[in-house]
Scaffold this motif. Structure first.
Motif, short mmCIF file in Angstrom:
data_model
loop_
_atom_site.label_atom_id
_atom_site.label_comp_id
_atom_site.label_asym_id
_atom_site.label_seq_id
_atom_site.Cartn_x
_atom_site.Cartn_y
_atom_site.Cartn_z
N ALA A 49 1.04 -0.90 -0.30
CA ALA A 49 -0.32 -0.23 0.05
C ALA A 49 0.30 1.44 -0.08
O ALA A 49 1.42 1.56 1.03
CB ALA A 49 -0.92 0.00 1.09
N THR A 50 0.97 2.19 -1.42
CA THR A 50 2.11 2.38 -1.17
C THR A 50 1.65 3.44 -2.57
O THR A 50 0.58 3.53 -3.01
CB THR A 50 3.92 2.66 -1.80
OG1 THR A 50 3.57 1.62 -2.94
CG2 THR A 50 4.59 1.74 -0.76
N ASN A 51 2.42 4.70 -2.52
CA ASN A 51 2.14 5.67 -4.00
C ASN A 51 2.28 5.20 -5.09
O ASN A 51 1.67 5.56 -6.11
CB ASN A 51 2.83 7.24 -3.55
CG ASN A 51 4.12 7.30 -4.16
OD1 ASN A 51 4.83 6.00 -3.21
ND2 ASN A 51 4.54 8.11 -3.61
N THR A 52 3.02 3.93 -5.94
CA THR A 52 3.24 3.48 -6.68
C THR A 52 2.44 2.21 -6.58
O THR A 52 2.92 1.25 -7.35
CB THR A 52 4.60 3.79 -6.55
OG1 THR A 52 5.35 3.04 -5.98
CG2 THR A 52 5.26 5.18 -7.03
N ALA A 53 1.61 1.22 -5.99
CA ALA A 53 0.81 0.16 -5.73
C ALA A 53 0.70 -0.23 -7.66
O ALA A 53 -0.12 0.71 -8.05
CB ALA A 53 -0.36 0.16 -4.97
N VAL A 160 -0.58 -0.15 4.90
CA VAL A 160 -0.96 1.04 5.37
C VAL A 160 0.80 2.20 4.98
O VAL A 160 2.04 1.38 5.45
CB VAL A 160 -1.49 1.19 7.08
CG1 VAL A 160 -0.25 2.47 7.25
CG2 VAL A 160 -2.35 0.84 6.73
N SER A 161 0.80 3.05 4.56
CA SER A 161 2.01 3.62 4.94
C SER A 161 1.51 5.35 4.99
O SER A 161 -0.22 5.50 4.43
CB SER A 161 2.98 3.04 3.48
OG SER A 161 2.19 3.87 1.82
N VAL A 162 2.26 6.10 5.03
CA VAL A 162 1.60 7.18 5.20
C VAL A 162 3.48 8.16 4.83
O VAL A 162 4.44 8.20 4.17
CB VAL A 162 2.27 7.52 7.03
CG1 VAL A 162 2.18 9.25 6.64
CG2 VAL A 162 0.97 6.95 7.64
N PHE A 163 2.54 8.99 3.91
CA PHE A 163 3.65 10.53 3.26
C PHE A 163 3.05 11.66 3.17
O PHE A 163 1.85 12.16 3.25
CB PHE A 163 3.79 9.60 0.93
CG PHE A 163 4.08 8.12 0.79
CD1 PHE A 163 5.55 8.24 0.00
CD2 PHE A 163 3.97 7.35 1.14
CE1 PHE A 163 5.74 7.47 -0.15
CE2 PHE A 163 4.03 6.32 0.58
CZ PHE A 163 5.53 6.33 -0.35
N GLN A 164 4.87 12.57 2.62
CA GLN A 164 4.52 13.89 2.77
C GLN A 164 5.18 13.60 0.97
O GLN A 164 6.26 14.22 1.65
CB GLN A 164 5.08 14.46 4.09
CG GLN A 164 4.93 14.62 5.29
CD GLN A 164 5.02 15.06 6.46
OE1 GLN A 164 6.00 15.63 6.45
NE2 GLN A 164 4.64 15.87 7.66
N GLY A 165 4.35 13.71 0.45
CA GLY A 165 5.07 14.65 -0.87
C GLY A 165 4.87 12.90 -1.24
O GLY A 165 4.49 12.04 -1.06
N THR A 167 7.94 11.22 -0.53
CA THR A 167 8.59 10.71 1.49
C THR A 167 7.73 10.46 2.37
O THR A 167 6.85 10.45 2.41
CB THR A 167 9.39 12.15 1.48
OG1 THR A 167 10.13 12.55 0.97
CG2 THR A 167 10.21 11.69 3.21
N ARG A 168 8.27 8.41 1.65
CA ARG A 168 7.08 7.95 3.44
C ARG A 168 7.55 8.02 4.13
O ARG A 168 9.04 7.93 5.39
CB ARG A 168 7.75 6.45 2.64
CG ARG A 168 7.15 5.52 3.75
CD ARG A 168 7.29 3.90 3.45
NE ARG A 168 6.56 3.20 3.82
CZ ARG A 168 6.16 1.76 3.54
NH1 ARG A 168 6.31 1.08 2.31
NH2 ARG A 168 5.39 1.10 4.24
N ILE A 169 6.87 8.21 5.57
CA ILE A 169 7.24 8.59 7.11
C ILE A 169 6.73 7.83 7.70
O ILE A 169 6.13 6.73 7.52
CB ILE A 169 6.21 9.67 7.26
CG1 ILE A 169 6.44 10.96 6.41
CG2 ILE A 169 6.88 9.88 9.01
CD1 ILE A 169 7.13 11.66 5.84
N GLY A 170 7.57 6.92 8.19
CA GLY A 170 7.89 5.45 9.69
C GLY A 170 8.18 4.78 8.79
O GLY A 170 8.39 4.62 7.91
N GLY A 190 3.46 19.49 6.50
CA GLY A 190 3.21 19.68 5.20
C GLY A 190 2.02 18.56 5.14
O GLY A 190 1.38 18.07 6.07
N ALA A 191 1.48 18.61 3.63
CA ALA A 191 0.76 18.14 3.16
C ALA A 191 1.04 16.54 3.78
O ALA A 191 2.13 16.00 3.72
CB ALA A 191 0.12 17.68 2.01
N THR A 192 0.14 15.73 4.37
CA THR A 192 0.22 14.05 4.90
C THR A 192 -0.60 13.01 3.73
O THR A 192 -2.29 13.98 4.38
CB THR A 192 0.15 13.83 5.85
OG1 THR A 192 1.45 15.03 6.31
CG2 THR A 192 0.41 12.56 6.95
N THR A 193 -0.46 12.21 3.11
CA THR A 193 -1.15 11.39 2.89
C THR A 193 -0.83 9.77 3.41
O THR A 193 -0.16 10.04 3.62
CB THR A 193 -0.86 10.90 1.13
OG1 THR A 193 -0.71 12.68 0.94
CG2 THR A 193 -1.79 10.18 0.69
#
Length: 243
Positions: A49-53, A160-165, A167-170, A190-193
């Motif tokens: 589950a990432t921004n490029t799944a 699950v994953s958390v991104f700002q832009g 960049t993956r956080i955690g 920042g904007a968080t997704t």
């Protein structure tokens, strides 16, 4: 007497705000979150589950976008239905479906899903995943601009994953799991997704909590108020001494 009473009230208010700020609160009505849900056939292959799944940013996926206002708390408990039906979106959202607005969807997904995203009603009647990773859904949830130091507490069953832009956080879990709870602390403002993968049928669980920003603001205001009070009191005492 009045000066002492005012100071006691200020200190009591600051203590109360500090206690509130320390407690994790559900992200409830007030914020409006932007959702994108993509569902695609996965042919038995699990996904991160990432921004490029893979498979979910292509023409093969059907997509729904909408705004959502309410608690970020969604849950399908025991496994329901069979492989061809999966876990229904209406059950996953439950009463929270009333918080969906501005729905825009398109497309249908053939066997084994039979999902239809053309209307909100057909989206809710569709399922998000099936056991055996036959098909699944990638959720993209825009949490808005969050401050550095914000701690997100996330309970989930799948990736699950958390991104700002970009960049993956955690180090949130990247693949399907049993239900677990993890925390992510933001290092920058920042904007968080949030990305969440519904996979392998029910149960499907996603709950996100964040600190209540209002209590933190009140705590800061209390500190500023106490500082101003002390300056005024010092100035007054200094004036009395000079006289």
């Amino acid at each position: 007497m009045m000066t002492i009473t005012l100071r006691k009230l200020l200190l009591a208010g600051i203590a109360a705000c500090a206690t509130m700020a320390a407690l994790p609160q559900a992200a409830v009505a007030g914020p409006v979150y932007s959702f994108t849900v993509r569902t695609a056939n996965q042919a038995g292959v699990q996904f991160d589950a990432t921004n490029t799944a893979p498979g979910f940013n292509s023409a093969g996926a059907i997509t729904a976008t909408f705004n959502y206002s309410g608690p970020l708390s969604f849950n399908i408990g025991p496994p329901q239905n069979g492989n061809n039906t999966g876990d229904l979106n209406s059950t996953f959202f439950g009463a929270n479906a009333a918080g969906i607005s501005g729905y825009v969807g398109s497309g249908t997904l053939g066997s084994p899903a039979g999902a239809n995203f053309n209307t909100l009603a057909s989206f809710l009647a569709s399922s998000g995943s099936a056991s055996g990773y036959q098909y699944g859904s990638l959720y993209t949830v825009a949490l808005g601009v969050l401050a550095a130091g914000t701690r997100l507490t996330i309970t989930h069953d799948d990736g699950v994953s958390v991104f700002q832009g970009a960049t993956r956080i955690g180090t949130t879990t990247a693949g399907p799991t049993s239900e677990i709870t993890e925390s992510v602390v933001l290092g920058a403002t920042g904007a968080t997704t949030l990305y969440y993968g519904r996979q392998n049928g029910a149960p499907s669980v996603l709950t996100v909590t964040v600190p209540e920003p209002a209590s933190i603001a009140l705590f800061g205001a209390g500190l500023l108020g106490l500082a101003a009070f002390r300056r005024r009191r010092s100035a007054k005492l200094g004036g009395t001494a000079a006289a």
